[in-house]
Design an enzyme around this catalytic site. Structure first.
Site, PDB file in Angstrom:
ATOM      1  N   ASP A 154       9.816   2.738   0.250  1.00 14.22           N
ATOM      2  CA  ASP A 154       8.339   3.430   0.778  1.00 14.22           C
ATOM      3  C   ASP A 154       8.535   2.660   2.083  1.00 14.22           C
ATOM      4  O   ASP A 154       7.574   1.701   2.604  1.00 14.22           O
ATOM      5  CB  ASP A 154       6.689   3.630   0.104  1.00 14.22           C
ATOM      6  CG  ASP A 154       5.354   3.096   0.932  1.00 14.22           C
ATOM      7  OD1 ASP A 154       5.805   4.026   1.987  1.00 14.22           O
ATOM      8  OD2 ASP A 154       4.699   3.547   0.948  1.00 14.22           O
ATOM      9  N   LYS A 214       4.599   8.682   8.751  1.00 15.55           N
ATOM     10  CA  LYS A 214       3.541   8.365  10.647  1.00 15.55           C
ATOM     11  C   LYS A 214       4.686   8.308  11.338  1.00 15.55           C
ATOM     12  O   LYS A 214       4.425   9.734  11.768  1.00 15.55           O
ATOM     13  CB  LYS A 214       3.786   6.696  10.317  1.00 15.55           C
ATOM     14  CG  LYS A 214       2.545   6.173   8.997  1.00 15.55           C
ATOM     15  CD  LYS A 214       2.422   5.032   8.862  1.00 15.55           C
ATOM     16  CE  LYS A 214       0.895   4.975   8.488  1.00 15.55           C
ATOM     17  NZ  LYS A 214       1.000   4.022   6.782  1.00 15.55           N
ATOM     18  N   TYR A 225       0.764  -1.744  -0.627  1.00 16.01           N
ATOM     19  CA  TYR A 225       0.356   0.110  -0.278  1.00 16.01           C
ATOM     20  C   TYR A 225       1.004   1.412  -0.029  1.00 16.01           C
ATOM     21  O   TYR A 225       1.762   1.017   0.654  1.00 16.01           O
ATOM     22  CB  TYR A 225      -1.181  -0.122   1.232  1.00 16.01           C
ATOM     23  CG  TYR A 225      -1.467   1.052   1.272  1.00 16.01           C
ATOM     24  CD1 TYR A 225      -2.582   1.497   0.362  1.00 16.01           C
ATOM     25  CD2 TYR A 225      -1.289   2.314   2.410  1.00 16.01           C
ATOM     26  CE1 TYR A 225      -4.050   1.902   0.445  1.00 16.01           C
ATOM     27  CE2 TYR A 225      -2.298   3.093   2.538  1.00 16.01           C
ATOM     28  CZ  TYR A 225      -3.321   3.418   1.785  1.00 16.01           C
ATOM     29  OH  TYR A 225      -4.366   4.617   1.382  1.00 16.01           O
TER      30      TYR A 225
END
Ligand code: PLP
Length: 437
Positions: free
Chosen positions: A241, A273, A146
């Site tokens: 990522d 995050k 994702y």
């Protein structure tokens, strides 16, 4: 004794009058595990407290950011002080370079970076930059990885998308994804084949170097090095990522953890995050030569009203300073605590004759309810999601809040200690019985 969720149920009903599904991000609705989601009132350290006054050991840490625990005092104080100087200026501040410098101290692959407001934006912008820099259209991504909800990346995207069993999403025209090649993870041969069949057409390969969004899946030995080599050979960029893994697996993320076997650095890296300490921050950065293709220096446009937001920069600086202050002991401690939880429950499952595969890398892990080895999205999908759902609810009833989907990694933070390990193991002893009944 069963917990009461009466107040949360009322709040959910009210929320549903105003918000689709009562939520602002689909996984929060508990669709994959059923039952009302608890509404959170506050959190501290390793604990969430809901509107009914129930206390839970938090095993998802806001989906990653809460590495140092909730309401980490230095971050709280930094945010308070920044708020007093105004929440946003839309003009440059010294803290943007200050946080950038802290990030670069951890990521030798990042020579320049830009702040955005989410991991989605970071990945979307990194892809645009890669296409602009290489002047090529195609992107390779992997099934179960994702990279946020940008149209071109919403193909076989794991996580919430997998949870809901939608191959991609409605509203994404075929033309938008026709340059996205979604390949199985951990299979170098298919990547080689894709490059061979699209000569001079592939701008970049983007991946989660350790997958978290199909549940936790580690790269096979040689896989990351193979991707580094094949991208180099074909003049394509390699994008790590590390929105989830950055500052989580090590201060320098997966590229630090796997540095020795990687055989070179990624060209671009995305972060999110933890880097914002719980405030909305994303980062994309990498080789200066590539980053200088961005406006205002170069032809690739990218912008943001709230990018580099002063509250977010302050929270990020406080968080990363604390991480760097105790870099070695922090990650050694996380590893130990997470092993005790992940392997402890795995052992209990084995004792009860339950088929469970436990994947763990550092402080992220997943208990897959399957006897299969899980190495890609296909094997993750052999899991008994109904058993997972029963386990999730039974754990919640016992005061442990797991991520509400089989296809999401669980996280342990620095605020988790021996007491929390014991609570999770004790809860699992009973919950496993309910999972397979
Ligand atoms: C969470 C996540 C994203 C998206 O970040 P948002 O801040 O939710 O937009 C992208 N990539 C990975 C690997 C993630 O875990």
């Amino acid at each position: 004794m069963a917990l009461s969720f009466a107040r949360s149920a009322e709040l959910q009903e009210r929320a549903e009058r105003f918000l689709p599904g009562g939520v602002d991000s689909p996984v929060r609705a508990f669709g994959a595990v059923g039952g009302h989601p608890p509404f959170v009132e506050r959190a501290e350290g390793a604990y969430l407290v809901d509107a009914d006054g129930n206390r839970f050991v938090d095993m998802f840490g806001s989906w990653g950011p809460m590495l140092l625990g909730h309401a980490f005092p230095p971050a709280v104080e930094a945010i308070r002080q920044a708020a007093g100087r105004s929440a946003s200026f839309g003009a440059s501040t010294a803290d943007e370079a200050n946080l950038a410098e802290l990030v670069m101290e951890c990521y030798p692959s990042i020579e320049k970076l830009r702040f955005v407001s989410s991991g989605t934006e970071a990945c979307m912008s990194a892809i645009r930059l890669a296409r602009g820099f290489t002047e090529r259209p195609f992107v390779i991504k992997f099934e179960g990885c994702y990279h946020g909800h940008a149209d071109a990346l919403l193909v076989k995207a794991g996580s919430g998308v997998a949870t809901f069993g939608i191959p991609g999403s409605a509203g994404v025209p075929a033309e938008t994804v026709m340059h996205t090649l979604a390949l199985p993870y951990n299979d170098l041969a298919v990547v080689e084949a894709a490059f061979a069949s699209h000569p001079g057409q592939i701008a970049c390969v983007i991946l989660e170097p350790v997958v978290g969004n199909a549940g936790t899946i580690a790269p096979q030995p040689g896989y990351l090095a193979g991707l580094r080599a094949v991208t180099q050979r074909y003049g394509a960029l390699l994008i790590f990522d590390e929105v989830m893994t950055g500052f989580r697996l090590a201060a320098g993320g997966a590229q630090e953890l796997f540095a020795r076997e990687l055989g070179g650095l990624p060209d671009l890296t995305t972060l999110g995050k933890i880097v914002g300490g719980g405030l909305p921050v994303g980062v994309f950065g990498g080789r200066a030569e590539i980053m200088d293709y961005l406006a205002p220096l170069g032809p690739v446009y990218q912008a943001g009203t709230l990018s580099g937001n002063p509250l977010a920069m302050a929270a990020g600086i406080a968080t990363l300073r604390a991480v760097l202050e105790r870099r070695d002991s922090l990650y050694a401690g996380l590893d130990k605590t997470t092993a005790a939880i992940a392997e402890g429950v795995s052992k209990l499952a084995a004792e009860q004759g339950i088929a469970m595969t436990t994947n763990r890398v550092g402080s992220m892990f997943t208990w897959f309810f399957t006897p299969e080895r899980v190495t890609d999205f296909g094997t993750a999908a052999t899991s008994d999601t109904a058993a997972f759902a029963r386990f999730h609810r039974a754990m919640l009833e016992r005061g442990v809040w797991l991520p509400p989907s089989q296809y999401e990694a669980a996280f342990v933070g620095a605020a988790h200690g021996p007491a929390e390990v014991e609570m999770v193991l004790e809860a699992a002893r009973g919950a496993l019985k309910e999972a397979v009944r």
